[in-house]
Design an enzyme around this catalytic site. Structure first.
Site, mmCIF file in Angstrom:
data_model
loop_
_atom_site.group_PDB
_atom_site.id
_atom_site.type_symbol
_atom_site.label_atom_id
_atom_site.label_comp_id
_atom_site.label_asym_id
_atom_site.label_seq_id
_atom_site.Cartn_x
_atom_site.Cartn_y
_atom_site.Cartn_z
ATOM 1 N N LYS A 13 0.835 -1.218 0.000
ATOM 2 C CA LYS A 13 0.000 0.000 0.000
ATOM 3 C C LYS A 13 0.866 1.263 0.000
ATOM 4 C CE LYS A 13 -1.983 -1.210 3.932
ATOM 5 N NZ LYS A 13 -1.289 -2.485 4.171
ATOM 6 N N ARG A 40 -9.782 0.651 8.393
ATOM 7 C CA ARG A 40 -9.313 -0.701 8.675
ATOM 8 C C ARG A 40 -10.334 -1.526 9.431
ATOM 9 N NH1 ARG A 40 -3.419 0.189 8.561
ATOM 10 N NH2 ARG A 40 -2.437 -1.739 9.165
ATOM 11 N N ARG A 70 11.801 -5.789 4.521
ATOM 12 C CA ARG A 70 11.579 -4.340 4.347
ATOM 13 C C ARG A 70 12.544 -3.535 5.220
ATOM 14 N NH1 ARG A 70 5.758 -2.153 5.309
ATOM 15 N NH2 ARG A 70 6.070 -3.200 7.301
ATOM 16 N N ARG A 72 11.125 -1.706 11.230
ATOM 17 C CA ARG A 72 10.155 -1.087 12.131
ATOM 18 C C ARG A 72 10.008 -1.910 13.407
ATOM 19 N NH1 ARG A 72 5.191 0.031 8.021
ATOM 20 N NH2 ARG A 72 4.140 -1.225 9.610
ATOM 21 N N ARG A 85 -0.363 -9.021 13.338
ATOM 22 C CA ARG A 85 -0.909 -8.050 12.372
ATOM 23 C C ARG A 85 -1.707 -8.763 11.273
ATOM 24 N NH1 ARG A 85 4.341 -5.408 10.668
ATOM 25 N NH2 ARG A 85 3.148 -4.323 9.071
HETATM 26 P P1 AP5 Z 1 4.897 -1.614 1.792
HETATM 27 O O1 AP5 Z 1 4.568 -0.710 0.648
HETATM 28 O O2 AP5 Z 1 5.635 -1.050 2.964
HETATM 29 O O3 AP5 Z 1 3.567 -2.399 2.281
HETATM 30 P P2 AP5 Z 1 2.338 -1.878 3.109
HETATM 31 O O4 AP5 Z 1 1.128 -2.560 2.561
HETATM 32 O O5 AP5 Z 1 2.303 -0.373 3.169
HETATM 33 O O6 AP5 Z 1 2.710 -2.530 4.506
HETATM 34 P P3 AP5 Z 1 2.626 -1.979 5.987
HETATM 35 O O7 AP5 Z 1 3.341 -3.022 6.827
HETATM 36 O O8 AP5 Z 1 3.101 -0.570 6.101
HETATM 37 O O9 AP5 Z 1 1.118 -2.073 6.238
HETATM 38 P P4 AP5 Z 1 0.428 -2.156 7.564
HETATM 39 O O10 AP5 Z 1 -0.974 -1.970 7.099
HETATM 40 O O11 AP5 Z 1 0.681 -3.331 8.412
HETATM 41 O O12 AP5 Z 1 1.119 -0.991 8.420
HETATM 42 P P5 AP5 Z 1 0.695 0.471 8.763
HETATM 43 O O13 AP5 Z 1 1.921 1.294 8.765
HETATM 44 O O14 AP5 Z 1 -0.482 0.924 7.961
HETATM 45 O O15 AP5 Z 1 5.691 -2.856 1.170
HETATM 46 C C1 AP5 Z 1 6.200 -3.891 2.008
HETATM 47 C C2 AP5 Z 1 7.574 -4.336 1.488
HETATM 48 O O16 AP5 Z 1 7.410 -4.940 0.216
HETATM 49 C C3 AP5 Z 1 8.585 -3.182 1.289
HETATM 50 O O17 AP5 Z 1 9.880 -3.652 1.589
HETATM 51 C C4 AP5 Z 1 8.481 -2.878 -0.211
HETATM 52 O O18 AP5 Z 1 9.690 -2.348 -0.727
HETATM 53 C C5 AP5 Z 1 8.172 -4.260 -0.783
HETATM 54 N N1 AP5 Z 1 7.330 -4.185 -1.962
HETATM 55 C C6 AP5 Z 1 6.185 -3.459 -2.098
HETATM 56 N N2 AP5 Z 1 5.655 -3.653 -3.319
HETATM 57 C C7 AP5 Z 1 6.506 -4.516 -3.965
HETATM 58 C C8 AP5 Z 1 6.511 -5.118 -5.258
HETATM 59 N N3 AP5 Z 1 5.546 -4.836 -6.151
HETATM 60 N N4 AP5 Z 1 7.495 -5.986 -5.582
HETATM 61 C C9 AP5 Z 1 8.478 -6.262 -4.676
HETATM 62 N N5 AP5 Z 1 8.546 -5.726 -3.442
HETATM 63 C C10 AP5 Z 1 7.566 -4.865 -3.092
HETATM 64 O O19 AP5 Z 1 0.149 0.288 10.266
HETATM 65 C C11 AP5 Z 1 1.021 -0.055 11.321
HETATM 66 C C12 AP5 Z 1 0.222 -0.140 12.623
HETATM 67 O O20 AP5 Z 1 -0.390 1.137 12.929
HETATM 68 C C13 AP5 Z 1 -0.947 -1.132 12.630
HETATM 69 O O21 AP5 Z 1 -0.533 -2.448 12.934
HETATM 70 C C14 AP5 Z 1 -1.859 -0.518 13.716
HETATM 71 O O22 AP5 Z 1 -1.389 -0.817 15.007
HETATM 72 C C15 AP5 Z 1 -1.695 0.978 13.495
HETATM 73 N N6 AP5 Z 1 -2.683 1.514 12.534
HETATM 74 C C16 AP5 Z 1 -2.421 2.079 11.320
HETATM 75 N N7 AP5 Z 1 -3.564 2.463 10.726
HETATM 76 C C17 AP5 Z 1 -4.576 2.146 11.581
HETATM 77 C C18 AP5 Z 1 -5.982 2.271 11.502
HETATM 78 N N8 AP5 Z 1 -6.597 2.819 10.443
HETATM 79 N N9 AP5 Z 1 -6.719 1.810 12.548
HETATM 80 C C19 AP5 Z 1 -6.139 1.269 13.637
HETATM 81 N N10 AP5 Z 1 -4.794 1.110 13.762
HETATM 82 C C20 AP5 Z 1 -4.024 1.547 12.747
#
Ligand code: AP5
Length: 214
Positions: free
Chosen positions: A13, A88, A127, A162, A173
Site C-alpha cells: 500500500k 481498517r 523491508r 520497524r 498483524r
Molecule cells: P509496503 O509498501 O511497505 O507495504 P504496506 O502494505 O504499506 O505494509 P505496511 O506493513 O506498512 O502495512 P500495515 O498496514 O501493516 O502498516 P501500517 O503502517 O499501515 O511494502 C512492504 C515491502 O514490500 C517493502 O519492503 C516494499 O519495498 C516491498 N514491496 C512493495 N511492493 C513490492 C513489489 N511490487 N514488488 C516487490 N517488493 C515490493 O500500520 C502499522 C500499525 O499502525 C498497525 O498495525 C496498527 O497498530 C496501526 N494503525 C495504522 N492504521 C490504523 C488504523 N486505520 N486503525 C487502527 N490502527 C491503525
C-alpha cells in the site's frame, strides 16, 4: 484522485501510494506513518498508540477518527488523497462515509491489493524504512535496496526495520487484518467502489488504478 488502498500488511500500500502521489498532486495519508511519527515524538497520541502498534493490534477507532477528521480538513487534501491503511474496520469505514458526506466529497475507487501470504511474509521480513519522519521512503533488501551501508538513497538517514517487524507482531498483524479489515472488501463491493488487483508489480498496479479513476 480520491482513493482508498486496502491490503494486508506488506501488500504494498505504502509503495503504491508514494508512486501515485507523483501523478496528480494527491497527497498520501498513511495512518501508520502518522502514528509512528507520534510515537517517535512521544506525543500524547504516540504514547497511547505505541503499545497497540508494537503488539500488532489496531489502535482504537476513536483515536484514528480524530486524526483523520483533522487531516482530511487540511487544505492540501483539496487536490485529492490516497488513504493508505485507513479505514481498517467497519466502524472506521462507516465514520469515513459520514465524514466525506459532511465535507461534500466522494471516494473514486477502493483498491484491494490482493497479494499471496507467502509473498507478504517475505516482503515484511526484508523491508527497511527510512528513519527520517519527513521522508519514510520504503526499501526492500531484495527488490529495492537502500545504499550498501544501509542508508536512505533520498535523504541519507539510516534505513531501519520497524518496531512491529518481529515475527510475533507480524503474525498478530496478519490475524488482525483477517479478522478486522477483510470485511471491508465486502463493504466496499456492496458500495460499488471495489477494484481488486492481484498483480505483484507496483507499476502495473499504478497503471490499473489510473485506468480505474479515468
Ligand atoms: P509496503 O509498501 O511497505 O507495504 P504496506 O502494505 O504499506 O505494509 P505496511 O506493513 O506498512 O502495512 P500495515 O498496514 O501493516 O502498516 P501500517 O503502517 O499501515 O511494502 C512492504 C515491502 O514490500 C517493502 O519492503 C516494499 O519495498 C516491498 N514491496 C512493495 N511492493 C513490492 C513489489 N511490487 N514488488 C516487490 N517488493 C515490493 O500500520 C502499522 C500499525 O499502525 C498497525 O498495525 C496498527 O497498530 C496501526 N494503525 C495504522 N492504521 C490504523 C488504523 N486505520 N486503525 C487502527 N490502527 C491503525
Amino acid at each position: 484522485m480520491r482513493i482508498v488502498l486496502l491490503g494486508a500488511p506488506g501488500a504494498g500500500k505504502g509503495t503504491v501510494a508514494k508512486l501515485l502521489t507523483d501523478y496528480d498532486g494527491s497527497v498520501q495519508i498513511s495512518t501508520g506513518d502518522i502514528l509512528r511519527n507520534a510515537v517517535k515524538a512521544k506525543t500524547k497520541l504516540g504514547l497511547e498508540a505505541q503499545g497497540y502498534m508494537e503488539r500488532g493490534e489496531l489502535v482504537p477507532d476513536k483515536l484514528i477518527m480524530d486524526i483523520m477528521e483533522a487531516r482530511l480538513r487540511e487544505p492540501d487534501c483539496g487536490e485529492g488523497f490516497i488513504l493508505d491503511g485507513f479505514p481498517r474496520t467497519i466502524p472506521q469505514a462507516e465514520a469515513l462515509r459520514e465524514l466525506l458526506k459532511k465535507l461534500s466529497l466522494k471516494v473514486d475507487v477502493v483498491v484491494n491489493l490482493d497479494v499471496p501470504k507467502e509473498v507478504i511474509l517475505d516482503r515484511l521480513t526484508t523491508r527497511r524504512t527510512c528513519s527520517n519522519p519527513d521522508c519514510q521512503e520504503i526499501y526492500n533488501i531484495k527488490s529495492k535496496p537502500p545504499t550498501p551501508d544501509g542508508k536512505c538513497i533520498k535523504c541519507g538517514s539510516p534505513a531501519v526495520q520497524r518496531a512491529d517487524e518481529t515475527v510475533e507482531a507480524i503474525t498478530k498483524r496478519l490475524e488482525t487484518y483477517n479478522e478486522k479489515t477483510t470485511p471491508l472488501i465486502d463493504f466496499y463491493r456492496k458500495e460499488g467502489l471495489l477494484k481488486s488487483i492481484s498483480s505483484l508489480s507496483s507499476e502495473e498496479i499504478v497503471s490499473q488504478i489510473k485506468v480505474a479513476i479515468k
